[in-house]
Write a protein that holds these residues in place. Structure first.
Motif, PDB file in Angstrom:
ATOM      1  N   ILE A 145      44.573  48.082  35.715  1.00 21.94           N
ATOM      2  CA  ILE A 145      44.680  47.863  37.161  1.00 21.94           C
ATOM      3  C   ILE A 145      43.917  48.946  37.920  1.00 21.94           C
ATOM      4  O   ILE A 145      43.297  48.663  38.950  1.00 21.94           O
ATOM      5  N   PHE A 146      43.926  50.159  37.419  1.00 15.22           N
ATOM      6  CA  PHE A 146      43.141  51.236  38.032  1.00 15.22           C
ATOM      7  C   PHE A 146      41.664  50.850  38.096  1.00 15.22           C
ATOM      8  O   PHE A 146      41.015  50.979  39.128  1.00 15.22           O
ATOM      9  N   PHE A 147      41.106  50.347  36.998  1.00 13.16           N
ATOM     10  CA  PHE A 147      39.703  49.935  36.955  1.00 13.16           C
ATOM     11  C   PHE A 147      39.454  48.723  37.864  1.00 13.16           C
ATOM     12  O   PHE A 147      38.459  48.676  38.588  1.00 13.16           O
ATOM     13  N   VAL A 148      40.337  47.744  37.818  1.00 12.03           N
ATOM     14  CA  VAL A 148      40.173  46.528  38.624  1.00 12.03           C
ATOM     15  C   VAL A 148      40.277  46.845  40.117  1.00 12.03           C
ATOM     16  O   VAL A 148      39.464  46.360  40.910  1.00 12.03           O
ATOM     17  N   TRP A 171      37.105  48.415  41.298  1.00 14.78           N
ATOM     18  CA  TRP A 171      36.064  47.394  41.430  1.00 14.78           C
ATOM     19  C   TRP A 171      36.242  46.593  42.722  1.00 14.78           C
ATOM     20  O   TRP A 171      35.272  46.340  43.449  1.00 14.78           O
ATOM     21  N   MET A 172      37.464  46.224  43.014  1.00 10.40           N
ATOM     22  CA  MET A 172      37.731  45.443  44.226  1.00 10.40           C
ATOM     23  C   MET A 172      37.506  46.281  45.486  1.00 10.40           C
ATOM     24  O   MET A 172      36.914  45.798  46.452  1.00 10.40           O
ATOM     25  N   ASP A 173      37.967  47.523  45.484  1.00 10.73           N
ATOM     26  CA  ASP A 173      37.838  48.387  46.666  1.00 10.73           C
ATOM     27  C   ASP A 173      36.391  48.751  46.973  1.00 10.73           C
ATOM     28  O   ASP A 173      35.968  48.736  48.123  1.00 10.73           O
ATOM     29  N   LYS A 174      35.630  49.076  45.930  1.00 10.45           N
ATOM     30  CA  LYS A 174      34.254  49.539  46.129  1.00 10.45           C
ATOM     31  C   LYS A 174      33.230  48.409  46.158  1.00 10.45           C
ATOM     32  O   LYS A 174      32.062  48.639  46.468  1.00 10.45           O
ATOM     33  N   LYS A 175      33.665  47.199  45.809  1.00 12.01           N
ATOM     34  CA  LYS A 175      32.778  46.027  45.798  1.00 12.01           C
ATOM     35  C   LYS A 175      31.546  46.262  44.911  1.00 12.01           C
ATOM     36  O   LYS A 175      30.433  45.859  45.240  1.00 12.01           O
ATOM     37  N   ILE A 218      38.054  35.663  41.166  1.00 17.81           N
ATOM     38  CA  ILE A 218      38.598  36.704  40.289  1.00 17.81           C
ATOM     39  C   ILE A 218      39.570  37.583  41.069  1.00 17.81           C
ATOM     40  O   ILE A 218      40.678  37.875  40.608  1.00 17.81           O
ATOM     41  N   GLU A 219      39.161  37.997  42.260  1.00 15.46           N
ATOM     42  CA  GLU A 219      40.025  38.851  43.076  1.00 15.46           C
ATOM     43  C   GLU A 219      41.324  38.138  43.429  1.00 15.46           C
ATOM     44  O   GLU A 219      42.399  38.744  43.397  1.00 15.46           O
TER      45      GLU A 219
END
Length: 117
Positions: free
Chosen positions: A50-53, A56-60, A106-107
């Motif tokens: 979840i940290f990695f995901v 990815w979602m926050d930084k796009k 995915i998000e």
């Protein structure tokens, strides 16, 4: 369609964002693509994933490469952009997924996983 599952609802998990704490909690985790089991791991470090995901979602960013600390088979799970869609891959995949997904799909699947009770 992509779906994420675990034996413990995510909203019941207190997430740690620091090593080695994020490796302490393991769940039985799976990913399904169109109802077919794509990935399954009975001892999965959910906090680390979840940290990695979330990053990815926050930084796009274009790629999400989940490099798990407890395996040399990395990236363990990845979302790779290809022609404005994303492919999912895993070193431990149960089949090669040829389907491509919109980032939003995915998000949304990740958000639904986090909200599932």
């Amino acid at each position: 369609m992509i779906e994420f599952f675990s034996d413990i609802p995510y909203n019941k998990i207190v997430i740690s964002k620091k090593y080695p704490d994020m490796l302490q909690r393991e769940v039985s985790f799976s990913i399904k693509i169109n109802g077919e089991l794509f990935f399954q791991e009975p001892n999965f470090s959910i906090d680390e994933f979840i940290f990695f995901v979330d990053d990815w979602m926050d930084k796009k960013t274009e790629e999400m490469l989940y490099n798990a600390v407890d395996t040399d088979d990395n990236p363990l799970i990845s979302f790779i952009k290809n022609e404005n869609k994303w492919e999912i891959h895993s070193a431990w995949e149960l089949f090669e997924c040829k389907e491509k997904f919109d980032r939003k799909m995915i998000e949304t699947a990740i958000i639904q996983y986090k909200q599932r009770q």
